[in-house]
Design an enzyme around this catalytic site. Structure first.
Site, PDB file in Angstrom:
ATOM      1  N   CYS A 204     -10.460   3.220   2.659  1.00 49.16           N
ATOM      2  CA  CYS A 204     -11.535   4.326   3.093  1.00 49.16           C
ATOM      3  C   CYS A 204     -11.098   5.841   2.839  1.00 49.16           C
ATOM      4  CB  CYS A 204     -11.437   4.137   4.556  1.00 49.16           C
ATOM      5  SG  CYS A 204      -9.931   4.535   5.390  1.00 49.16           S
ATOM      6  N   PRO A 205     -12.017   6.899   2.631  1.00 49.40           N
ATOM      7  CA  PRO A 205     -11.581   8.062   2.472  1.00 49.40           C
ATOM      8  C   PRO A 205     -10.933   8.775   3.623  1.00 49.40           C
ATOM      9  CG  PRO A 205     -13.910   8.137   3.067  1.00 49.40           C
ATOM     10  CD  PRO A 205     -13.262   6.487   3.400  1.00 49.40           C
ATOM     11  N   THR A 231      -3.696   2.655  -1.205  1.00 49.78           N
ATOM     12  CA  THR A 231      -4.212   3.269  -2.253  1.00 49.78           C
ATOM     13  C   THR A 231      -5.095   4.435  -1.946  1.00 49.78           C
ATOM     14  OG1 THR A 231      -5.532   1.579  -2.900  1.00 49.78           O
ATOM     15  CG2 THR A 231      -3.657   1.644  -3.886  1.00 49.78           C
ATOM     16  N   ARG A 233      -5.231   7.446   0.904  1.00 48.36           N
ATOM     17  CA  ARG A 233      -4.800   8.834   1.344  1.00 48.36           C
ATOM     18  C   ARG A 233      -3.695   8.542   2.303  1.00 48.36           C
ATOM     19  NH1 ARG A 233      -6.681   9.956  -2.864  1.00 48.36           N
ATOM     20  NH2 ARG A 233      -8.209  11.555  -3.287  1.00 48.36           N
ATOM     21  N   ASP A 257       0.980   3.937  -2.801  1.00 43.13           N
ATOM     22  CA  ASP A 257       0.455   4.910  -4.014  1.00 43.13           C
ATOM     23  C   ASP A 257       0.143   6.038  -3.632  1.00 43.13           C
ATOM     24  OD1 ASP A 257       0.070   5.377  -6.860  1.00 43.13           O
ATOM     25  OD2 ASP A 257      -2.132   5.730  -6.180  1.00 43.13           O
ATOM     26  N   GLU A 262       2.745  14.131   0.224  1.00 39.81           N
ATOM     27  CA  GLU A 262       2.866  14.036  -1.153  1.00 39.81           C
ATOM     28  C   GLU A 262       2.838  15.207  -1.739  1.00 39.81           C
ATOM     29  OE1 GLU A 262      -0.056  11.126  -2.142  1.00 39.81           O
ATOM     30  OE2 GLU A 262      -0.993  12.532  -3.397  1.00 39.81           O
ATOM     31  N   HIS A 294       0.959   8.080  -6.691  1.00 45.01           N
ATOM     32  CA  HIS A 294      -0.387   8.624  -6.664  1.00 45.01           C
ATOM     33  C   HIS A 294      -0.895   8.241  -8.387  1.00 45.01           C
ATOM     34  CE1 HIS A 294      -3.936  10.922  -4.543  1.00 45.01           C
ATOM     35  NE2 HIS A 294      -4.378   9.949  -5.630  1.00 45.01           N
TER      36      HIS A 294
HETATM   37  P1  NAD Z   1     -16.362   4.908  -1.372  1.00 48.91           P
HETATM   38  O1  NAD Z   1     -17.023   5.879  -0.619  1.00 48.91           O
HETATM   39  O2  NAD Z   1     -17.033   3.958  -2.321  1.00 48.91           O
HETATM   40  O3  NAD Z   1     -15.920   3.862  -0.196  1.00 48.91           O
HETATM   41  C1  NAD Z   1     -15.366   4.246   1.086  1.00 48.91           C
HETATM   42  C2  NAD Z   1     -15.784   3.291   2.263  1.00 48.91           C
HETATM   43  O4  NAD Z   1     -14.970   3.720   3.389  1.00 48.91           O
HETATM   44  C3  NAD Z   1     -17.150   3.309   2.517  1.00 48.91           C
HETATM   45  O5  NAD Z   1     -17.786   2.101   2.670  1.00 48.91           O
HETATM   46  C4  NAD Z   1     -17.060   3.936   4.099  1.00 48.91           C
HETATM   47  O6  NAD Z   1     -18.121   3.512   4.857  1.00 48.91           O
HETATM   48  C5  NAD Z   1     -15.837   3.314   4.475  1.00 48.91           C
HETATM   49  N1  NAD Z   1     -15.446   4.195   5.522  1.00 48.91           N
HETATM   50  C6  NAD Z   1     -15.583   5.744   5.877  1.00 48.91           C
HETATM   51  N2  NAD Z   1     -14.949   6.130   6.989  1.00 48.91           N
HETATM   52  C7  NAD Z   1     -14.578   4.972   7.557  1.00 48.91           C
HETATM   53  C8  NAD Z   1     -14.117   4.550   8.839  1.00 48.91           C
HETATM   54  N3  NAD Z   1     -13.790   5.507   9.981  1.00 48.91           N
HETATM   55  N4  NAD Z   1     -13.460   3.354   9.071  1.00 48.91           N
HETATM   56  C9  NAD Z   1     -13.637   2.574   8.002  1.00 48.91           C
HETATM   57  N5  NAD Z   1     -14.295   2.662   7.056  1.00 48.91           N
HETATM   58  C10 NAD Z   1     -14.710   3.839   6.749  1.00 48.91           C
HETATM   59  O7  NAD Z   1     -14.986   5.192  -2.032  1.00 48.91           O
HETATM   60  P2  NAD Z   1     -14.108   4.586  -2.818  1.00 48.91           P
HETATM   61  O8  NAD Z   1     -14.483   4.885  -4.368  1.00 48.91           O
HETATM   62  O9  NAD Z   1     -13.904   3.133  -2.725  1.00 48.91           O
HETATM   63  O10 NAD Z   1     -12.674   5.301  -2.743  1.00 48.91           O
HETATM   64  C11 NAD Z   1     -12.062   5.126  -1.286  1.00 48.91           C
HETATM   65  C12 NAD Z   1     -10.929   6.140  -1.219  1.00 48.91           C
HETATM   66  O11 NAD Z   1      -9.992   5.682  -2.245  1.00 48.91           O
HETATM   67  C13 NAD Z   1     -11.280   7.502  -1.596  1.00 48.91           C
HETATM   68  O12 NAD Z   1     -11.912   8.379  -0.608  1.00 48.91           O
HETATM   69  C14 NAD Z   1     -10.029   8.114  -2.126  1.00 48.91           C
HETATM   70  O13 NAD Z   1      -9.292   8.582  -1.247  1.00 48.91           O
HETATM   71  C15 NAD Z   1      -9.145   6.943  -2.608  1.00 48.91           C
HETATM   72  N6  NAD Z   1      -8.919   7.027  -4.066  1.00 48.91           N
HETATM   73  C16 NAD Z   1      -7.549   6.767  -4.341  1.00 48.91           C
HETATM   74  C17 NAD Z   1      -7.211   6.887  -5.936  1.00 48.91           C
HETATM   75  C18 NAD Z   1      -5.777   6.861  -6.231  1.00 48.91           C
HETATM   76  O14 NAD Z   1      -5.524   7.032  -7.155  1.00 48.91           O
HETATM   77  N7  NAD Z   1      -4.842   6.555  -5.536  1.00 48.91           N
HETATM   78  C19 NAD Z   1      -8.171   7.033  -6.622  1.00 48.91           C
HETATM   79  C20 NAD Z   1      -9.527   7.028  -6.247  1.00 48.91           C
HETATM   80  C21 NAD Z   1      -9.778   7.113  -4.904  1.00 48.91           C
END
Ligand code: NAD
Length: 331
Positions: A204-205, A231, A233, A257, A262, A294
């Site tokens: 989730c974000p 992976t 935040r 990750d 961080e 990360h």
């Molecule tokens: P996305 O927007 O496609 O999916 C996020 C999901 O989380 C959505 O379905 C949303 O409804 C859900 N969500 C929001 N609030 C929530 C809550 N309170 N409880 C449960 N679920 C909830 O985003 P994505 O492309 O799948 O990316 C997800 C996250 O991954 C990003 O926001 C970012 O923080 C992280 N990310 C990390 C890396 C890395 O290198 N480690 C790279 C890209 C993204």
């Protein structure tokens, strides 16, 4: 458009230069954006930043004072940007809403297999010509229950891979994905997910609603011996609580990750410096905790995707001052 890219590394600059192909006047700095480095953007219309940069209120005010009007994020996440302030200052902010969710999902799987099958330990033993198998027992993923928190693009990509391993997939989200049905992902409450999952993966974000989504109350409900993968935040997990539940054996393994503190640590060379962060040092001391800095996004496909969308955002702004990836404060 004259653009300063902050936090540029040798691994991403070639992709940005290739996508730009001389179109925009791009300049690069390895410095992260902060209140100390905001003045470097003087005379630039746009800046491009990554997830470790500081785009808080005071930094945005400083950027605006120097004439910056556009902020092109090279990330999906925008929790590091004070959107309300940016918009109040008349700045446009756009992210990269999607770039290879497979990169992050596959990294999560790689971490899970590496930790579960003791691959790092095994490599160390082989380096010492020690071919004994004691202490290297893992478990089958087949038949295990995997809990996905956040079933968006990355959560679904991860679910598909785990489905291929023969796992039962359950998920928790505030809105359900239409793709979940094809995978056979069953939506459950957070409490059920915590108590039934052998592996929990966070996708989730980071927002005010998800900060410490996994804290003391949630750790108390986690199935004994479960693996936790993050992976998403760092601040989605309360790290202090997590350490307590690693120590008491509630958590069988932890793959990180991302890490709550961080910022300033990851993406930098600390070889000749002392790390003073006791929490991080404690996390590193556990054999059943695997940490990467990360790097889940670090595939050529993802880097190309990030560069192409970043450049597309800049081009849209330079043509009609609107990009389809513009973020608004009510997101
Ligand atoms: P996305 O927007 O496609 O999916 C996020 C999901 O989380 C959505 O379905 C949303 O409804 C859900 N969500 C929001 N609030 C929530 C809550 N309170 N409880 C449960 N679920 C909830 O985003 P994505 O492309 O799948 O990316 C997800 C996250 O991954 C990003 O926001 C970012 O923080 C992280 N990310 C990390 C890396 C890395 O290198 N480690 C790279 C890209 C993204």
């Amino acid at each position: 458009m004259k653009t300063l890219c902050y936090s540029i590394h040798d691994y991403d600059r070639p992709f940005i230069e290739e996508s730009n192909n001389g179109k925009h006047d791009m300049r690069f700095t390895k410095s992260a954006l902060s209140i100390e480095t905001a003045d470097q953007a003087s005379g630039f219309e746009a800046v491009s930043i990554f997830s470790g940069d500081d785009a808080s209120r005071e930094v945005l005010i400083e950027l605006s004072r120097h004439g910056v009007k556009y902020i092109a994020l090279r990330s999906v996440g925008y929790n590091h940007v004070d959107l309300d302030t940016a918009l109040a200052l008349g700045m446009k902010v756009a992210n990269v809403p999607e770039y290879s969710p497979y990169a992050i999902a596959e990294h999560a799987v790689a971490m899970l297999l590496t930790l579960n099958r003791k691959l790092l330990e095994s490599q160390r033993l082989i380096d010492n010509q020690d071919f004994r198998l004691d202490h290297l027992i893992g478990f089958d993923l087949h038949g295990k229950t995997v809990g996905i928190v956040g079933t968006g693009k990355i959560g679904i990509a991860f679910s598909r891979i785990m489905k291929g391993f023969g796992c039962r997939i359950i998920g928790y989200d505030i809105c359900e994905s239409v793709e979940a049905k094809d995978i056979g992902l069953e939506y459950v409450t957070m409490n059920k997910l915590l108590s039934e999952s052998d592996i929990i993966s966070l996708h989730c974000p980071l927002s005010e609603a998800t900060r410490y989504l996994i804290g003391e109350d949630q750790f108390k409900r986690i199935k004994k011996g479960a693996y936790l993968i993050n992976t998403a935040r760092g601040s989605v997990i309360n790290t202090h609580s997590m350490i307590k539940y690693i120590k008491d054996g509630t958590l069988g393994g932890v793959c990180l990750d991302v890490y709550e503190y961080e910022k300033g640590l990851f993406f930098n060379d600390w070889r000749n410096m002392k790390i003073e962060d006791d929490l991080f040092l404690e996390l590193r001391s556990f054999k059943n905790v695997l940490i990467t800095g990360h790097q889940a996004f670090l595939t050529t496909e993802a880097l190309r995707g990030i560069a192409d969308t970043t450049l597309m955002n800049l081009t849209s702004w330079s043509q009609d001052s609107y990009s389809m990836n513009d973020l608004s404060s009510d997101l």
